[in-house]
Structure formats: structure tokens, C-alpha cells
Motif scaffolding. Structure first.
Motif, PDB file in Angstrom:
ATOM      1  N   ASN A 175      -8.966  -6.573  -0.069  1.00 31.24           N
ATOM      2  CA  ASN A 175      -8.496  -5.726  -1.162  1.00 31.24           C
ATOM      3  C   ASN A 175      -7.744  -6.602  -2.150  1.00 31.24           C
ATOM      4  O   ASN A 175      -6.912  -7.419  -1.750  1.00 31.24           O
ATOM      5  CB  ASN A 175      -7.580  -4.619  -0.625  1.00 31.24           C
TER       6      ASN A 175
ATOM      7  N   LEU B 184       0.812  -1.218   0.000  1.00 34.17           N
ATOM      8  CA  LEU B 184       0.000   0.000   0.000  1.00 34.17           C
ATOM      9  C   LEU B 184       0.848   1.272   0.000  1.00 34.17           C
ATOM     10  O   LEU B 184       0.362   2.348  -0.344  1.00 34.17           O
ATOM     11  CB  LEU B 184      -0.941   0.020   1.206  1.00 34.17           C
TER      12      LEU B 184
ATOM     13  N   GLU C 267      -4.501   3.040  -6.906  1.00 29.24           N
ATOM     14  CA  GLU C 267      -5.363   2.786  -8.067  1.00 29.24           C
ATOM     15  C   GLU C 267      -6.189   4.029  -8.412  1.00 29.24           C
ATOM     16  O   GLU C 267      -6.801   4.642  -7.542  1.00 29.24           O
ATOM     17  CB  GLU C 267      -6.321   1.625  -7.766  1.00 29.24           C
TER      18      GLU C 267
ATOM     19  N   VAL D  28       1.682   1.134  -4.232  1.00 28.86           N
ATOM     20  CA  VAL D  28       0.719   0.984  -5.333  1.00 28.86           C
ATOM     21  C   VAL D  28      -0.591   1.679  -4.987  1.00 28.86           C
ATOM     22  O   VAL D  28      -1.156   1.455  -3.919  1.00 28.86           O
ATOM     23  CB  VAL D  28       0.435  -0.511  -5.610  1.00 28.86           C
TER      24      VAL D  28
ATOM     25  N   THR E  30     -11.542   0.904  -0.778  1.00 27.66           N
ATOM     26  CA  THR E  30     -10.415  -0.032  -0.812  1.00 27.66           C
ATOM     27  C   THR E  30      -9.141   0.768  -0.549  1.00 27.66           C
ATOM     28  O   THR E  30      -8.970   1.862  -1.103  1.00 27.66           O
ATOM     29  CB  THR E  30     -10.324  -0.766  -2.161  1.00 27.66           C
ATOM     30  N   PRO E  31      -8.255   0.237   0.299  1.00 27.82           N
ATOM     31  CA  PRO E  31      -7.134   1.046   0.789  1.00 27.82           C
ATOM     32  C   PRO E  31      -6.166   1.510  -0.305  1.00 27.82           C
ATOM     33  O   PRO E  31      -5.464   2.500  -0.122  1.00 27.82           O
ATOM     34  CB  PRO E  31      -6.426   0.127   1.790  1.00 27.82           C
ATOM     35  N   SER E  32      -6.124   0.803  -1.434  1.00 32.15           N
ATOM     36  CA  SER E  32      -5.202   1.210  -2.492  1.00 32.15           C
ATOM     37  C   SER E  32      -5.829   2.215  -3.452  1.00 32.15           C
ATOM     38  O   SER E  32      -5.144   2.760  -4.309  1.00 32.15           O
ATOM     39  CB  SER E  32      -4.724  -0.010  -3.278  1.00 32.15           C
ATOM     40  N   THR E  33      -7.118   2.466  -3.331  1.00 29.34           N
ATOM     41  CA  THR E  33      -7.775   3.359  -4.283  1.00 29.34           C
ATOM     42  C   THR E  33      -7.517   4.813  -3.926  1.00 29.34           C
ATOM     43  O   THR E  33      -7.704   5.234  -2.787  1.00 29.34           O
ATOM     44  CB  THR E  33      -9.293   3.076  -4.326  1.00 29.34           C
TER      45      THR E  33
END
Lengths: 487, 326
Positions: free
Chosen positions: A408, A265, A270, A268, B121-124
């Protein structure tokens, strides 16, 4: 009003994609979009499920690469329950995983992406499929492909229960072991897969590398984009499909960062666009700059070419020879030419084959000790593997009973989503000019995405197939003025 | 010159592609199939488009095999089109048969799924709160996406289905038998599931070790115990959906020493697979004391998601009432 060209659906990849190409007033390509019109919601409906069921639920993300999800999920469980698999369990998982890489890569080269090369980018559409490949490479070759895949998949079936959606992964081990009889039998299969992988590379050599026209297409600019690359490497920085640290190199091939699965995290992120259901991962520490190439853009690529670019070499000797040859031929590392994914894929298939032999020659693999039972309270876990189509991240949080509270997933091809869009747009711009659209375009545009072997939520695999394309060309009054079909 | 070969179509909805793969796993036998039929539509493999299907005469396709659940509007449109053009429609695999794994989305809805995927979502990284839209305009260019439904549907909740080919994914022999039966015109009654009408337990190797009277004092989860490769899972206290699940799979999961999770759906006599399993489980709990029953039930985790793992959309539950969790 600009002209619009719609390609719907695209084929020999995940089935629900469409390309929209917009022309300017001169008839040159202004913009292109690959829209993914699908979503199922795994990250939400995982909530409430027992964590140990995730290796049986998440493979349903993809029935062509279910083993990748099964393995990433199982590794996430190891982390979640704070338990290591037994040495034999790890060997069994690696055996299953290498068998899977081998058969899936083989499928792609012979049924999906390979026909573009083996039969030729300008060949008649009706020949650009497995039958055309057999025509060029011979019926014996075709039989070998079927046999190689079937035997490798039988290994997964025996140990995993089902080859489509295997079931054997548990935190700390696997549910089923290997006996001596099957070790001997599978060792024969594994030796055959080495022979087959070399045979596939020979076909690539004979048909592609010895043909100047094809080589020009490979090294040409239309299919080249300059990006960062990401992949798993072992402790020697060699390519590893099952385990390791995640390494990223910059467009010049220099290591940008290497991190552990748990830290993903920090590296990366999104990005979301309103015109597609898929998201666009990018390097967090560079940032999202749009669909742009180069060192200042956070866009990176994954999957075979990327894995070879980030590594210091292959982990097995025969594959290493081919790795060296590829980089020598293409002018050093890193290689940005997208069509080289096809070559890198075959080199990886050879490593997978060699790895299977190594595992099966080691009698530890029939040891009955295949499970460590977890004793600690589960809380959070991350599992990362290299799916055939790219780095695959599974991340779970649970309550004290091991019931999922959050999940996730960053799924392989998704990492390439931005690059695929850019590749399509670049190829379209290179080949469509002055409003002239021809049959050649149809294949050239598709050749821009096929090397990535995309698998957006599903896989695809093909039997004899023609490119299913219809191009509708509208004038500025939205009247249909021309329609091109590829039969 | 048209051939007399029957026309066959394959299509996938909210699918993983495993059912497509199950056709390829026919290996050499697929060549015999291709000789006997004309595949006129298979987006994953062939170049025919929706337009080509629209241009076909109604009923000109002998059989369409449709896999995947119905999650988005485009999928509903396509299956309705194929129904019109086909004599027979076979629901291929668990998702079209029962709703399948995507059916677990029925514990949620569009809003919660979108919120997770595109926001939480934690990566978004999405501070603007962008979400996919059915229509987007960028510099005067219009882009369209199909609508995402709140509820996942099985195929027969959208169109009339003639036969069901069960499993996730259906095994090779069942597929070959189905295709052969269709080609030879030897099909059972309409609405049949093309697999024997017996339970997994009836054909399971471990049946011999299934005691006369099962008595479980405690449910164990597969991760926390050694799994005896020869003993009935239920006898070990491990949940196995065998009693409520139709056979025909060869007990593939059990062969790998993992319990059944019910992907074939129930037998003909059973109206609701989850309810059937609940009843079977209740009959093997070893106690009549209410407090003890409560204790045992405490050890069953995620009953709805386990008993209805593959069948939620087609069950009597169908979906969760979202107002219950607001």
C-alpha cells in the motif's frame, strides 16, 4: 447547457493533468475539476517481488523524487525485517536524503514555481521560466543554481550509484560507505549549499517580500484555503525529512493527533472519484465531507508549508531564523496562504543544507560499519519519510521468505489532491467572472496548483518553458466562439 | 523567417519523469543542445500542445524522443501522432525500449490493478465501489479519461521505432552521443540500440575476480549477506544480470555495491533477455545431480520478475495468462 473551459495540458508539474472549468449562465465559474489521466498499478505489481527489491522498483514511481521512494522503501524494510540501521548507515541515509531535499527544492524554486514570483504573475508568458529568472536575478545566479544542484546530486550519485533511481538501501543499512577523502569533498559542497540556500532566500526577499503587489497576492483570499496540516516531526516537534512521528494540526494550529508510522491506517483514508485516476486522502477521524474547507472537513495538506505549520520550529539555527520571520510577516501560525509554500520551501532547503554540514562534520560518518544483517523473519513493515512534496507512506506485507504479498502506498502529492482541486476552483472563481477569460487567467489558475510542486506519478522539472495553455470557449450550442492561446 | 535548426520533440507516456530528468542532468550541455535545435514539443517544459503538433507538416520534426511505456489510450494516440510528424523516433529509456518497470503490470491486468488501487488497499474507503470511468457525468457536465489497457506495451509494439537509447535512466554521455550522432547524420543502422554491443560483464571492474568456472551452490539475496565490494556478485552467489545485459551504463549500480538488474536490456545477439540469463545461470550452477539442482533453484526467488524486471512486455513471455490464476 453550461460553458466549458478546458486547460490541457497543465505544465511545470506532472505532465498528464487537465483542468475542466464549467461556467454557469452568467459566465461565472460553477465548478472546476483537475483530472489526472494516469495510473500504472505499483500496488498490484509489487505482489510477488522480493521485498529487498522494492527500494529499486518503487523509485520508478517518480524520477524527480526517486530518492524519497528509495528511502521510504528502505525504512519499510527495516521495519519489515525488524532491524535497525547502524548509526553510520543512518547518517549516510540522512546525508543522501538532505542532499536530495536541497537539490529538489532548488529545482522547484528556480525552474518551476519560482518564475511566477521572480518574474511576476502578470509578466509575459515567454519570460516566466528559468531564463526570465536569470534575467531578473543575473547570470551568476543561474550558474550558481546549476552548480549547487550538480554538486548536491554528485553526493547522491557517489553513495547511491545513480541519482535517478539510487540503489544503496538495504534493511539494516546501506551498501556503500563514505571515505575520508569524499567526506572532506562533500563537506565543501555542503558549506556551499548553505551559502546558496541563503542566497535563494535573499532573492525571495528582494523580489517578492519587498514588492507590495506580490505580498498582496500572497496574503490575498484567492489563494487561501483553510485546512488541517500533516508532517513528520522529531522528538522535539521540529521539522525532520527523514524520520519521526506524524503530526497533524487543525486549522487553528492546535495539535489534532500525533501518531507513529505503523498506525497510519487509523488516521488516513482515501476517497475515490470516477472522473480521475488519483485518489483523495482525508483524515479518517473527521471524515470525507466533500471538497470543503475548514475544521469539519477531513481534508489536510502536506509539503513545505504544512511541515512548518505542524512543527514547533526548524531543526537548524539559520533556517529557524527564517521560519520566525515568515510567521511574523504572515501574521502567526498556522499560515493558510498557499503561495507561502514557496517561501517555506526555501527555508526547508536551508535546513537541508545545514543538516548536511552537521552530518559531514561528524567523523562517525566514515565508520566502515554500515550494515546490520537481519536475522528475524519478515512479515509486515511501514516506512514513512517526508518527500519534498509531502508525507510518503510505504507499507509492505510479505510471506516468511520476504516475498511481497501486499503493498500500500500513499504518495506525497496525493495527500494534497483534494486541496489542489479546491485551490484551482477557488482561483478560477476569483478571476473568471461574467464569461470574461483573459491571458491573466491562464497564469492565475496555474499559480493555484504550482505552489504545491505537484508530482502525481512523475515529477517534472523545466527548462525554459512558456505556459502551454489553450482555452476554448464554447457557447451553449457547443460551438467554438473564442480561443485564447498563451504563446 | 524560419531557421535551419532541426526540430526536436520530447514526450512521455507511462513514465516516471526520470528520462526528462536525464535531459536536465546534461546541465551546462543542455544550453549547447538548445542552441543547436528547436524544441517544438515538450509538455513537461514548453507550452506547445497536441494541437500544435497536429498542425505541423508530416515529417517536419527531425527527431522525437519518446519515453515511457504504453499503458493508456492517450499515450498510444500521442505516439502515433508524433510518428507521423517525425523523421526519426528514438525510444528513450527502458520503458519505451522494453516496457520497463511499468511492464511488471503484465503479471496482472486492468481488473486486478483497479481492484487493488480502488477497492482492496487498506487505506481506501470506497464502499460504493467507485472506479475511474472513461466517461463520467456530474450535474450534466461530461468528464473524460483515457482507457487503461490490460497489457503494457513497449513503443515499438505500437509504432515504428528508429533507434533505442537504453537505460533507466540513460546516462548523460549516451544521450549526448546520441544527440550528436543525429545532428551530424552519423547514425548506425536503423533499429540499433545506441550503446556498445557488449555485456556489462565485459566492462565490469569485478570481472578480474570472476572465476574461470563459476560454481554456485546456493543463491543468496542481497539483504542476507555481506556484499564484498570487489568480488563478482555471481561468484558471491548473488544474482546479477550482468551476463545478460548490455553495457554502456558505467556499471553505476555495481559501483554502489549492488548487483545489476538489467535495465539496458540485452545485447544484439540475444533474442530474450530473461531466457539468456536463465541459460547463463544454469551454466554456473555447481552440480549435475537433479535433486541438488532442484534445491538450488528453490533459492531463486521471483525468477520471472527478476530476469524480466525491465523487459517483460517486449519478451517472448510478453504477459501472464490471467486464466492461469483464476
Amino acid at each position: 447547457m453550461n460553458k466549458r473551459i478546458t486547460i490541457d495540458p497543465i505544465t511545470r508539474l506532472e505532465g498528464h493533468g487537465k483542468i475542466e472549468i464549467f461556467l454557469d449562465d452568467k459566465g461565472d465559474v460553477e465548478k472546476a475539476f483537475l483530472q489526472i489521466p494516469e495510473l500504472r498499478g505499483f500496488e498490484q505489481f509489487a505482489v510477488g517481488r522480493p521485498a529487498e527489491e522494492m527500494p529499486r522498483i518503487t523509485p520508478r514511481i517518480c524520477g524527480v523524487c526517486p530518492t524519497a521512494h528509495h528511502m521510504a522503501s528502505t525504512k519499510a524494510l527495516d521495519d519489515l525485517f525488524h532491524i535497525e540501521p547502524t548509526p553510520t548507515a543512518k547518517m549516510i541515509r540522512e546525508l543522501i536524503y538532505n542532499a536530495f531535499q536541497f537539490e529538489d527544492h532548488t529545482l522547484h524554486f528556480f525552474f518551476l514555481g519560482g518564475p511566477d514570483f521572480v518574474v511576476g504573475p502578470q509578466a509575459p508568458a515567454a519570460e516566466r521560466n528559468i531564463l526570465g529568472v536569470i534575467g531578473k536575478a543575473g547570470l551568476e545566479a543561474g550558474k550558481k543554481v546549476i552548480r549547487a544542484r550538480r554538486e548536491a546530486r554528485d553526493i547522491i550519485t557517489y553513495l547511491g550509484g545513480k541519482v535517478i533511481h539510487p540503489v544503496c538501501g538495504l534493511p539494516g543499512g546501506v551498501s556503500k560507505g563514505l571515505d575520508e577523502e569524499h567526506r572532506v569533498q562533500f563537506l565543501e559542497t555542503a558549506k556551499f549549499t548553505i551559502e546558496f540556500a541563503q542566497f535563494a532566500l535573499q532573492i525571495f526577499d528582494d523580489v517578492v517580500l519587498k514588492n507590495k503587489e506580490y505580498v498582496d497576492v500572497v496574503v490575498g483570499d484567492a489563494y487561501k484555503i483553510v485546512t488541517y496540516y500533516m508532517g513528520l516531526v522529531d522528538e522535539n516537534n521540529k521539522v525532520n525529512f527523514y524520520d519521526g512521528d506524524i503530526r497533524v494540526v487543525d486549522p487553528e494550529g492546535k495539535e489534532f493527533v500525533k501518531f507513529k508510522a505503523r498506525d497510519y491506517l487509523n488516521h488516513v483514508s482515501e476517497h475515490v472519484e470516477p472522473w480521475t485516476y488519483i485518489k483523495f486522502p482525508f483524515l479518517k477521524n473527521i471524515g470525507w465531507k466533500g471538497f470543503i474547507e475548514g475544521k469539519e472537513s477531513g481534508i489536510y495538506r502536506v509539503a513545505p508549508l504544512a511541515r512548518l505549520n505542524v512543527s514547533d520550529g526548524m531543526a537548524t539555527p539559520l533556517a529557524q531564523e527564517h521560519y520566525e520571520r515568515m510567521y511574523e510577516t504572515l501574521g502567526g501560525k498556522p499560515v493558510h496562504n498557499t503561495l507561502a509554500f514557496h517561501w517555506a520551501r526555501l527555508i526547508e532547503a536551508l535546513q537541508a543544507a545545514e543538516s548536511m554540514v552537521k552530518l559531514l562534520e561528524n567523523k562517525d560518518i566514515i565508520d566502515p560499519n554500515i550494515r546490520n544483517i537481519p536475522t528475524e523473519t519478515p512479515d509486515e513493515g511501514v516506512g514513512v519519510v517526508e518527500a519534498p512534496r509531502g508525507t510518503l507512506f510505504h507499507h509492505y506485507k510479505t510471506d516468511a521468505r520476504g516475498i511481497i504479498t501486499e503493498a500500500n502506498l500513499i504518495v506525497a502529492t496525493v495527500n494534497n489532491a483534494a486541496a489542489i482541486n479546491m485551490s484551482i476552483e477557488k482561483a478560477a472563481k476569483a478571476f473568471i467572472k461574467g464569461g470574461k477569460v483573459s491571458e491573466g487567467l491562464l497564469n492565475m489558475a496555474e499559480m493555484a496548483f504550482r505552489p504545491y510542486d505537484p508530482c502525481h506519478a512523475c515529477g517534472t522539472h523545466a527548462l525554459p518553458g512558456d505556459m502551454p495553455l489553450i482555452i476554448n470557449i464554447y457557447n451553449k450550442d457547443k460551438e467554438l466562439i473564442k480561443q485564447l492561446k498563451r504563446p | 523567417m524560419s531557421t535551419a535548426k532541426p526540430k526536436v520533440a520530447f514526450y512521455w507516456c507511462a513514465s516516471c519523469g526520470g528520462c526528462e530528468e536525464s535531459i536536465v542532468d546534461l546541465a551546462e550541455d543542455i544550453l549547447k543542445v538548445v542552441e543547436a535545435v528547436d524544441i517544438v514539443f515538450w509538455p513537461v517544459a514548453l507550452d506547445f500542445k497536441k494541437k500544435d503538433v497536429e498542425a505541423m507538416e508530416d515529417g517536419s520534426i527531425a527527431v522525437s524522443f519518446i519515453n515511457g511505456a504504453i499503458r493508456l489510450s492517450e499515450q498510444e494516440e500521442m505516439v502515433k501522432l508524433l510518428r507521423k510528424k517525425s523523421q526519426l523516433v528514438v525510444a528513450h529509456g527502458s520503458c519505451s525500449h522494453l516496457g520497463g518497470i511499468p511492464g511488471l503490470g503484465n503479471f496482472w491486468n486492468k481488473e486486478t490493478i483497479f481492484r487493488r488501487a480502488y477497492q482492496t488497499t487498506p487505506s481506501t474507503d470506497n464502499p460504493e465501489g467507485t472506479v475511474p470511468l472513461e466517461k463520467t457525468e456530474i450535474d450534466g457536465k461530461e468528464l473524460y479519461l483515457p482507457r487503461f489497457y490490460d497489457t503494457v506495451l513497449s513503443l515499438d509494439q505500437v509504432i515504428d521505432v528508429d533507434y533505442y537509447l537504453p537505460g533507466c535512466a540513460p546516462p548523460r554521455d549516451l544521450i549526448l552521443n546520441a544527440i550528436t550522432a543525429i545532428l551530424e547524420g552519423k547514425l548506425p543502422a536503423k533499429g540499433s540500440v545506441l550503446s556498445p554491443n557488449k555485456s556489462v560483464c565485459d566492462e565490469c571492474d569485478r570481472n578480474e575476480t570472476k572465476p574461470e568456472k563459476l560454481s554456485i551452490k546456493e543463491i543468496k539475496r542481497p539483504w542476507e549477506v555481506e556484499l564484498d565490494p570487489e568480488k563478482c556478485f555471481l561468484a558471491q552467489g548473488v544474482i546479477c544480470m550482468g551476463p545478460a545485459t548490455r553495457t554502456g551504463c558505467g556499471q553505476r549500480c555495481i559501483e554502489a555495491n549492488m548487483p545489476c538488474r538489467g535495465c539496458f536490456g540485452p545485447t544484439d545477439q540475444v533474442y530474450d533477455q530473461g531466457a539468456k540469463f536463465l541459460s547463463a545461470l544454469a551454466s554456473i550452477l555447481d552440480t549435475n545431480d537433479e535433486k541438488e539442482i532442484e534445491k538450488i533453484v528453490e533459492t531463486i526467488v521471483d525468477p520471472a520478475g527478476t530476469f524480466y524486471r525491465f523487459s517483460l512486455p517486449s519478451s517472448i513471455l510478453r504477459r501472464r495468462r490471467m486464466e492461469a490464476i483464476k
